[in-house]
Write a protein that holds these residues in place. Structure first.
Motif, PDB file in Angstrom:
ATOM      1  N   VAL A  51     -16.414  15.636   4.597  1.00 16.61           N
ATOM      2  CA  VAL A  51     -16.043  14.434   3.845  1.00 16.61           C
ATOM      3  C   VAL A  51     -15.605  13.330   4.805  1.00 16.61           C
ATOM      4  N   LYS A  52     -16.129  12.148   4.599  1.00 13.42           N
ATOM      5  CA  LYS A  52     -15.753  11.011   5.430  1.00 13.42           C
ATOM      6  C   LYS A  52     -14.400  10.465   4.974  1.00 13.42           C
ATOM      7  N   GLN A  53     -13.570  10.087   5.941  1.00 11.23           N
ATOM      8  CA  GLN A  53     -12.222   9.620   5.631  1.00 11.23           C
ATOM      9  C   GLN A  53     -12.073   8.116   5.870  1.00 11.23           C
ATOM     10  N   ILE A  54     -11.346   7.479   4.972  1.00 14.26           N
ATOM     11  CA  ILE A  54     -10.913   6.095   5.158  1.00 14.26           C
ATOM     12  C   ILE A  54      -9.393   6.119   5.014  1.00 14.26           C
ATOM     13  N   ILE A  55      -8.697   5.754   6.056  1.00 12.44           N
ATOM     14  CA  ILE A  55      -7.235   5.824   6.063  1.00 12.44           C
ATOM     15  C   ILE A  55      -6.674   4.410   5.915  1.00 12.44           C
ATOM     16  N   LEU A  56      -5.980   4.179   4.800  1.00  7.57           N
ATOM     17  CA  LEU A  56      -5.364   2.879   4.551  1.00  7.57           C
ATOM     18  C   LEU A  56      -3.923   2.886   5.056  1.00  7.57           C
ATOM     19  N   ASP A  57      -3.444   1.717   5.465  1.00  8.92           N
ATOM     20  CA  ASP A  57      -2.146   1.648   6.137  1.00  8.92           C
ATOM     21  C   ASP A  57      -0.945   1.597   5.196  1.00  8.92           C
ATOM     22  N   GLN A  58      -1.195   1.434   3.896  1.00  6.99           N
ATOM     23  CA  GLN A  58      -0.123   1.453   2.909  1.00  6.99           C
ATOM     24  C   GLN A  58      -0.728   1.760   1.545  1.00  6.99           C
ATOM     25  N   ASN A  59       0.144   2.001   0.562  1.00  7.91           N
ATOM     26  CA  ASN A  59      -0.333   2.273  -0.795  1.00  7.91           C
ATOM     27  C   ASN A  59      -0.646   0.949  -1.477  1.00  7.91           C
ATOM     28  N   TYR A  60      -1.930   0.646  -1.607  1.00  8.00           N
ATOM     29  CA  TYR A  60      -2.365  -0.608  -2.216  1.00  8.00           C
ATOM     30  C   TYR A  60      -2.593  -0.493  -3.721  1.00  8.00           C
ATOM     31  N   GLY A  61      -2.292   0.681  -4.289  1.00  9.85           N
ATOM     32  CA  GLY A  61      -2.586   0.878  -5.697  1.00  9.85           C
ATOM     33  C   GLY A  61      -4.056   1.173  -5.901  1.00  9.85           C
ATOM     34  N   PHE A  62      -4.433   1.379  -7.157  1.00 13.66           N
ATOM     35  CA  PHE A  62      -5.814   1.711  -7.472  1.00 13.66           C
ATOM     36  C   PHE A  62      -6.742   0.541  -7.171  1.00 13.66           C
ATOM     37  N   ALA A  63      -6.379  -0.650  -7.632  1.00 12.22           N
ATOM     38  CA  ALA A  63      -7.289  -1.791  -7.571  1.00 12.22           C
ATOM     39  C   ALA A  63      -7.555  -2.233  -6.133  1.00 12.22           C
ATOM     40  N   ASP A  64      -6.534  -2.637  -5.426  1.00 14.24           N
ATOM     41  CA  ASP A  64      -6.757  -3.126  -4.070  1.00 14.24           C
ATOM     42  C   ASP A  64      -7.045  -1.993  -3.100  1.00 14.24           C
ATOM     43  N   GLY A  65      -6.588  -0.791  -3.432  1.00 19.12           N
ATOM     44  CA  GLY A  65      -6.943   0.360  -2.608  1.00 19.12           C
ATOM     45  C   GLY A  65      -8.454   0.538  -2.559  1.00 19.12           C
ATOM     46  N   TYR A  66      -9.095   0.420  -3.719  1.00 11.90           N
ATOM     47  CA  TYR A  66     -10.552   0.516  -3.741  1.00 11.90           C
ATOM     48  C   TYR A  66     -11.200  -0.682  -3.061  1.00 11.90           C
ATOM     49  N   ASN A  67     -10.677  -1.870  -3.276  1.00 12.01           N
ATOM     50  CA  ASN A  67     -11.271  -3.038  -2.609  1.00 12.01           C
ATOM     51  C   ASN A  67     -11.290  -2.846  -1.097  1.00 12.01           C
ATOM     52  N   LYS A  68     -10.158  -2.414  -0.550  1.00 16.58           N
ATOM     53  CA  LYS A  68     -10.060  -2.258   0.902  1.00 16.58           C
ATOM     54  C   LYS A  68     -10.894  -1.085   1.408  1.00 16.58           C
ATOM     55  N   ALA A  69     -10.986  -0.044   0.608  1.00 15.73           N
ATOM     56  CA  ALA A  69     -11.806   1.099   1.010  1.00 15.73           C
ATOM     57  C   ALA A  69     -13.293   0.768   0.950  1.00 15.73           C
ATOM     58  N   LEU A  70     -13.728   0.175  -0.151  1.00 13.18           N
ATOM     59  CA  LEU A  70     -15.153  -0.109  -0.326  1.00 13.18           C
ATOM     60  C   LEU A  70     -15.657  -1.153   0.663  1.00 13.18           C
ATOM     61  N   ALA A  71     -14.755  -1.994   1.159  1.00 11.97           N
ATOM     62  CA  ALA A  71     -15.145  -2.974   2.181  1.00 11.97           C
ATOM     63  C   ALA A  71     -15.586  -2.284   3.468  1.00 11.97           C
ATOM     64  N   GLN A  72     -15.229  -1.002   3.617  1.00 16.31           N
ATOM     65  CA  GLN A  72     -15.596  -0.243   4.816  1.00 16.31           C
ATOM     66  C   GLN A  72     -16.788   0.683   4.573  1.00 16.31           C
ATOM     67  N   VAL A  73     -17.427   0.524   3.409  1.00 15.68           N
ATOM     68  CA  VAL A  73     -18.532   1.415   3.032  1.00 15.68           C
ATOM     69  C   VAL A  73     -19.795   0.584   2.807  1.00 15.68           C
ATOM     70  N   GLU A  74     -20.907   1.066   3.322  1.00 11.25           N
ATOM     71  CA  GLU A  74     -22.191   0.419   3.078  1.00 11.25           C
ATOM     72  C   GLU A  74     -23.067   1.357   2.254  1.00 11.25           C
ATOM     73  N   ALA A  75     -23.336   0.944   1.018  1.00  7.66           N
ATOM     74  CA  ALA A  75     -24.178   1.748   0.122  1.00  7.66           C
ATOM     75  C   ALA A  75     -24.739   0.841  -0.954  1.00  7.66           C
ATOM     76  N   GLU A  76     -25.870   1.238  -1.512  1.00  9.80           N
ATOM     77  CA  GLU A  76     -26.444   0.462  -2.616  1.00  9.80           C
ATOM     78  C   GLU A  76     -25.595   0.613  -3.874  1.00  9.80           C
ATOM     79  N   TYR A  77     -25.140   1.849  -4.103  1.00  8.62           N
ATOM     80  CA  TYR A  77     -24.316   2.129  -5.282  1.00  8.62           C
ATOM     81  C   TYR A  77     -22.985   2.726  -4.847  1.00  8.62           C
ATOM     82  N   PHE A  78     -21.914   2.273  -5.474  1.00 13.16           N
ATOM     83  CA  PHE A  78     -20.597   2.879  -5.312  1.00 13.16           C
ATOM     84  C   PHE A  78     -20.311   3.764  -6.525  1.00 13.16           C
ATOM     85  N   VAL A  79     -19.646   4.889  -6.301  1.00 13.81           N
ATOM     86  CA  VAL A  79     -19.076   5.677  -7.390  1.00 13.81           C
ATOM     87  C   VAL A  79     -17.577   5.773  -7.144  1.00 13.81           C
TER      88      VAL A  79
END
Length: 344
Positions: A57-85
């Protein structure tokens, strides 16, 4: 760029990862699919569990708890894919859960997002509260689902196995084109958690992008794993974020009336909590309204931007009725009873 990135946002959920991640890894092992866990600055042993027990499993380590909404924004900004799940950490997936959704989006370019059938992990013959077989909205911003109205959750007897357009797809298992996700502005990080996926889907539907449920894909969701349903903080977030969502997305000719009625309904809800001995939840509702007014100006630019982008004035998956009236006064307890109340 991969075809699909399954991204699980985790916060202090090492035991849930041990329980549910194996099914995700096993049933997502198809060409072009990568599985990620984005850790929201957990203070438990989540990262070490991932490293030692789930090395694929690939890991993305965030530096603080951004909650669900911004946590996903910051994580997905580091992912390149046609579709996100976007997949909750308390979801058990099933064999071939991805293929029906990939096929549908590949062949329906007008559709931005979809979700699978969401069944309860604890009662696997019943729908799960937060998503069921696709989400809808009433005139006053109250969400309900195909398979769940208010607190009445239906058993799954195959009655909703057809693919249908929905108003919103649940954030527990949200399959979305990365281009649509970013074009719509992603999840609103100011929400922190709760209602953010409905807000995103509302923006997409207002721009005439489709959202559907694909019941041929099935997952099982625990639900309430982070905040229990009766938790006052969850009550606060749900009421505050729902008001902010309405303010951001309601057409101008609806705004004044809907917000007035919602004010009345919110005070009724607060009184109901009080009469049931839920003083903390009553306070949460009142605090939510107070914070909505404090934050309203901050969301004005978002509202103006959303109004400029509207291309679908009437969203067919929103009923111009009150689900509360239909439920409490008209005896509507299951989704199939709602057909005559929909906009055509």
């Amino acid at each position: 760029m991969s075809k699909v990135a399954v991204v699980i946002l985790n916060w202090n959920g090492s035991e849930m990862l041990r329980t549910f991640l194996p099914s995700v890894i096993s049933y997502s092992a198809i060409s072009g699919v990568d599985v990620y866990v984005a850790d929201n600055a957990s203070t438990d042993n989540s990262v070490s569990v991932l490293t030692k027990e789930f090395p694929s499993v690939k890991q993305i380590i965030l530096d603080q708890n951004y909650g669900f909404a911004d946590g996903y924004n910051k994580a997905l900004a580091q992912v390149e894919a046609e579709y996100f799940v976007l997949l909750n950490s308390d979801v058990e997936v099933t064999e071939h859960w991805l293929e029906p959704m990939i096929t549908y989006l590949d062949t329906h370019p007008e559709v931005a997002a979809c979700q699978p059938k969401i069944l309860s992990w604890r009662n696997k013959d019943s729908f799960e509260y937060a998503g069921a077989c696709g989400g809808y909205l009433d005139r006053y911003g109250y969400p309900f689902c195909r398979g769940r109205i208010m607190d009445v959750v239906e058993k799954d007897n195959g009655q909703y196995d057809d693919i249908l357009p929905v108003f919103w797809a649940t954030g527990a298992s949200l399959f979305i084109r990365s281009s649509d996700y970013w074009d719509a502005g992603g999840l609103d990080g100011r929400f922190f958690a709760h209602m953010e996926e409905i807000d995103l889907c509302w923006r997409l539907r207002s721009q005439d992008r489709g959202i559907v449920c694909i019941p041929q894909s099935v997952v099982y969701h625990v639900g309430g794993a982070t905040l229990k349903k009766e938790n006052p903080h969850k009550t606060f977030l749900n009421f505050r974020n729902n008001l902010l969502m309405l303010y951001k997305n309601l057409p101008q000719n609806e705004l004044r009336h809907v917000m007035f009625v919602r004010g009345v309904l919110d005070y009724v809800a607060a009184l109901s909590f009080l009469l049931k001995g839920g003083t903390a939840n009553m306070t949460a509702v009142l605090q939510a309204r107070k914070e909505y007014y404090a934050l309203k100006q901050e969301f004005r630019a978002s509202r103006e931007n959303n109004m400029k982008k509207i291309s679908l004035q009437v969203i067919p998956e929103q009923i111009k009725k009150s689900i509360l009236v239909l439920y409490f006064l008209r005896g509507v307890k299951c989704f199939s009873q709602l057909n005559k109340f929909y906009q055509k």
